[in-house]
Design an enzyme around this catalytic site. Structure first.
Site, PDB file in Angstrom:
ATOM      1  N   HIS A 388       0.839  -1.212   0.000  1.00  0.00           N
ATOM      2  CA  HIS A 388       0.000   0.000   0.000  1.00  0.00           C
ATOM      3  C   HIS A 388       0.870   1.258   0.000  1.00  0.00           C
ATOM      4  O   HIS A 388       0.718   2.143  -0.851  1.00  0.00           O
ATOM      5  CB  HIS A 388      -0.903  -0.039   1.233  1.00  0.00           C
ATOM      6  CG  HIS A 388      -1.822   1.131   1.385  1.00  0.00           C
ATOM      7  ND1 HIS A 388      -3.166   1.067   1.102  1.00  0.00           N
ATOM      8  CD2 HIS A 388      -1.595   2.409   1.809  1.00  0.00           C
ATOM      9  CE1 HIS A 388      -3.726   2.236   1.336  1.00  0.00           C
ATOM     10  NE2 HIS A 388      -2.785   3.072   1.778  1.00  0.00           N
ATOM     11  N   GLU A 389       1.788   1.338   0.968  1.00  0.00           N
ATOM     12  CA  GLU A 389       2.608   2.548   1.097  1.00  0.00           C
ATOM     13  C   GLU A 389       3.567   2.712  -0.076  1.00  0.00           C
ATOM     14  O   GLU A 389       3.862   3.841  -0.482  1.00  0.00           O
ATOM     15  CB  GLU A 389       3.359   2.542   2.423  1.00  0.00           C
ATOM     16  CG  GLU A 389       2.471   2.584   3.660  1.00  0.00           C
ATOM     17  CD  GLU A 389       1.495   3.751   3.688  1.00  0.00           C
ATOM     18  OE1 GLU A 389       1.771   4.782   3.039  1.00  0.00           O
ATOM     19  OE2 GLU A 389       0.437   3.621   4.342  1.00  0.00           O
ATOM     20  N   HIS A 392       1.808   4.530  -2.780  1.00  0.00           N
ATOM     21  CA  HIS A 392       1.911   5.979  -2.596  1.00  0.00           C
ATOM     22  C   HIS A 392       3.304   6.467  -2.994  1.00  0.00           C
ATOM     23  O   HIS A 392       3.457   7.517  -3.623  1.00  0.00           O
ATOM     24  CB  HIS A 392       1.678   6.342  -1.126  1.00  0.00           C
ATOM     25  CG  HIS A 392       0.274   6.189  -0.657  1.00  0.00           C
ATOM     26  ND1 HIS A 392      -0.806   6.694  -1.352  1.00  0.00           N
ATOM     27  CD2 HIS A 392      -0.238   5.601   0.466  1.00  0.00           C
ATOM     28  CE1 HIS A 392      -1.922   6.423  -0.677  1.00  0.00           C
ATOM     29  NE2 HIS A 392      -1.601   5.758   0.415  1.00  0.00           N
ATOM     30  N   HIS A 395       3.893   6.613  -6.712  1.00  0.00           N
ATOM     31  CA  HIS A 395       3.074   7.732  -7.199  1.00  0.00           C
ATOM     32  C   HIS A 395       3.813   9.057  -6.961  1.00  0.00           C
ATOM     33  O   HIS A 395       3.911   9.901  -7.862  1.00  0.00           O
ATOM     34  CB  HIS A 395       1.723   7.718  -6.466  1.00  0.00           C
ATOM     35  CG  HIS A 395       0.674   8.583  -7.089  1.00  0.00           C
ATOM     36  ND1 HIS A 395      -0.574   8.760  -6.519  1.00  0.00           N
ATOM     37  CD2 HIS A 395       0.671   9.346  -8.213  1.00  0.00           C
ATOM     38  CE1 HIS A 395      -1.287   9.565  -7.273  1.00  0.00           C
ATOM     39  NE2 HIS A 395      -0.555   9.940  -8.307  1.00  0.00           N
TER      40      HIS A 395
END
Length: 595
Positions: A388-389, A392, A395
């Site tokens: 998940h992190e 980010h 991105h």
């Protein structure tokens, strides 16, 4: 799983390298002094912008100062999060908060000035100064705020109140991270050990119900003991949101929160409405859970334990990283190489240590790289947190590489798409490659629980925020009893009649940090819905969707969030993405009920 009694015990390769920001405190102090000295120079532009040249000089100087300011803030924030008990790091952070007030005070004149111009004058300034082309889109976007910006004197007063208005969130953060102590619970070998949030996330999934109950009671005990203090901070935070919305002439606090992303309030309302209209499969899952556990009663501490016994996955950090590289391979070689760099160059702080900030986050720093905080626990949840992190993080990295500073920072609204696409791809990979049928069932169960937490629970939180803010807008009181009543009612509506309520359930609101960031959590749900659609197509090898998605990751804030998502094929202004997500959940429940 190894536990660490201090940060010095953690292998250096599992800590982030803050030297990429500042190699020593003297360099930080030098930049701090530089920013402190330049801030008054910005104030001199107040009343002195009369043409394109002076407008450009102000904007350029402000952006350059922001670049250094953000590096300063990132360093002391990351340093403070390594150990929230460290007073020297907290002191640096306090100084930065004070500098932030000075910075916003020196620039508070600008929006009222800009909005006092007519459009033709601004166009004239841009025509006479070529450098303003870089800022043009941002300047014209600011005209959307014309009815929501106050006079320069009023803006200056509000900027001085910035630190005071953020006090409820700061206070809760200190209570939650530094003051809350959970006491001792029974560990794996029946020895007494200190309960931490990371350990709680493991014990609440333990097959031994007595250990789950003990951990659950211990976890909630300090929150209930501090219930009045926490209710006071949450009430103050909500009232601050409502007051600021009124001062700035927004119809509601919700619409103020949605305005920047240009998201109609109907997107928020339809999310709640569509979810509650399709809540039956979630109630069905609660019934399945009760039946599979074989218990006469189902309680909140039974809601996270895996329903497939004896196959619980232990995953070391090294294994987790390798699995992530394989699971995210459909995103392409460049994406995987970026992930390898995250580890090799120490962008990630991995282990839970005393005093370290709880949870996980990614902080992208323009001109440097992302920094990721974890509290890794060597389990399946921690694998998904890593994935998940890193979503980010990539991105942030791609937006910084492909966008200028002014548009490199992406909206939180689209941020959750990037992280959740990774999670869905990872789950699809694990299920597709698992040979053991029992483990496949376990993964399916895990996916359903992840779905529940990332979508349904966040929608419930979003509704809690909506109700509490509306009460404040009506001038009604907010206190422990009110919060308890609202939270308990919603919990019953979402989870169904099978759950027997312990006293702790209604205090769930008291432990949610996101409630101090108004109307944020709904983005998890919209992001999840978008990600289900995108990840399914990418996993199936849809090259067009992959190409559009990678362009999306490079886009930063170059367009409004809903428009960026439309370019990938996801249109959240229609109910379709939410409805498709709920259909997918129903399919998962039907599939799991047959195993």
């Amino acid at each position: 799983m190894k536990t660490y009694n201090s940060r010095t015990e953690v292998p250096i390769e599992e800590t982030w390298n803050l030297a990429d920001l500042y190699t020593d405190i003297d360099k930080w102090e030098k930049d701090f002094t530089k920013v402190e000295n330049i801030i008054p120079e910005l104030k001199k532009f107040d009343g002195a912008i009369h043409d394109g040249k002076s407008l450009y000089q102000y904007l350029k100087q402000s952006e350059q100062l922001s670049y250094t300011f953000n590096h300063l803030y990132a360093y002391c924030m990351l340093k403070a999060d390594e150990d929230t008990r460290d007073t020297s790091s907290q002191s640096l952070l306090d100084r930065m908060k004070g500098l932030s007030v000075k910075f916003s005070g020196a620039t508070s004149f600008f929006m009222p000035f800009l909005l006092s111009l007519d459009e033709d004058t601004l166009k004239g300034y841009i025509a006479e100064e070529k450098g303003l082309d870089y800022f043009a889109e941002d300047l014209f976007d600011s005209f959307r705020y014309k009815h929501h910006v106050l006079t320069s004197e009023q803006e200056a007063v509000l900027s001085q109140l910035g630190e005071a208005l953020s006090a409820p969130a700061t206070t809760f953060g200190m209570i939650n991270n530094a003051d809350i102590k959970f006491g001792e619970v029974t560990g794996e070998n029946d020895e007494k050990i200190e309960l931490t949030r990371g350990l709680y996330s493991k014990l609440i999934e333990d097959e031994d119900r007595s250990k789950r109950m003990e951990a659950y009671k211990a976890y909630y005990k300090p929150y209930i003991a501090a219930k009045n203090t926490i209710a006071s901070t949450l009430s103050a935070a909500i009232k601050n949101n409502v007051t600021l919305a009124r001062l700035r002439n927004y119809p509601s606090a919700l619409e103020k929160a949605l305005f920047g992303d240009k998201v109609p309030k109907e997107v928020y309302e339809n999310l709640i409405k569509a979810t509650k209209e399709n809540i039956t499969p979630l109630h069905h899952y609660t019934s399945i859970r009760k039946a599979k556990l074989g218990q006469d009663d189902l309680r909140q501490y039974d809601m996270s334990v895996p329903l497939v016994k004896g196959v619980k996955k232990e995953i070391s950090y090294d294994e987790a990283y390798e699995l992530m590289l394989k699971g995210l391979a459909p995103l392409g070689e460049d994406y995987v190489e970026a992930l390898k760099e995250f580890r090799a160059s120490r962008y990630i702080d991995v282990r839970e240590t005393p005093g370290k900030r709880s949870g996980a986050y990614n902080l992208g720093v323009y001109g440097v790289h992302p920094f990721i905080l974890l509290n890794h626990q060597d389990d399946l949840d921690s694998l998904f947190t890593l994935v998940h992190e890193c979503g980010h993080g990539v991105h942030s990295k791609l937006s910084s590489q492909h966008q200028p500073q002014i548009t490199a920072r992406y909206s939180i609204f689209v941020a959750e798409v990037a992280s959740t696409v990774n999670e869905v791809l990872m789950m699809n990979y694990l299920i597709a490659h698992e040979q053991n049928e029992e483990l496949k069932k376990y993964l399916l169960n895990h996916f359903i629980d992840k779905f529940k937490g990332t979508f349904f629970t966040q929608v419930m939180f979003a509704e809690f925020e909506k109700i509490t803010h509306e009460l404040a807008e009506q001038g009604k009181p907010l206190n422990v009893e009110i919060f308890n009543d609202i939270y308990e009612t919603l919990f019953r509506e979402y989870n169904g009649p099978e759950v027997v309520f312990d006293e702790e359930v209604k205090y769930g609101w008291s432990r949610i940090p996101h409630f101090y960031r108004p109307f944020y959590v709904y983005k998890y749900a919209t992001g999840f819905a978008s990600a289900i659609d995108l990840a399914t197509k990418i996993f199936e090898g849809d090259k067009q969707t992959l190409s559009a998605y990678l362009e999306f990751l490079k886009s930063g804030s170059s367009d409004y969030p809903l428009e960026l998502l439309k370019k990938t094929g996801v249109d959240l202004t229609t109910p379709m993405p939410i409805e498709n997500t709920l259909i997918r959940f129903k399919q998962l429940i039907e599939e799991f009920s047959q195993v």
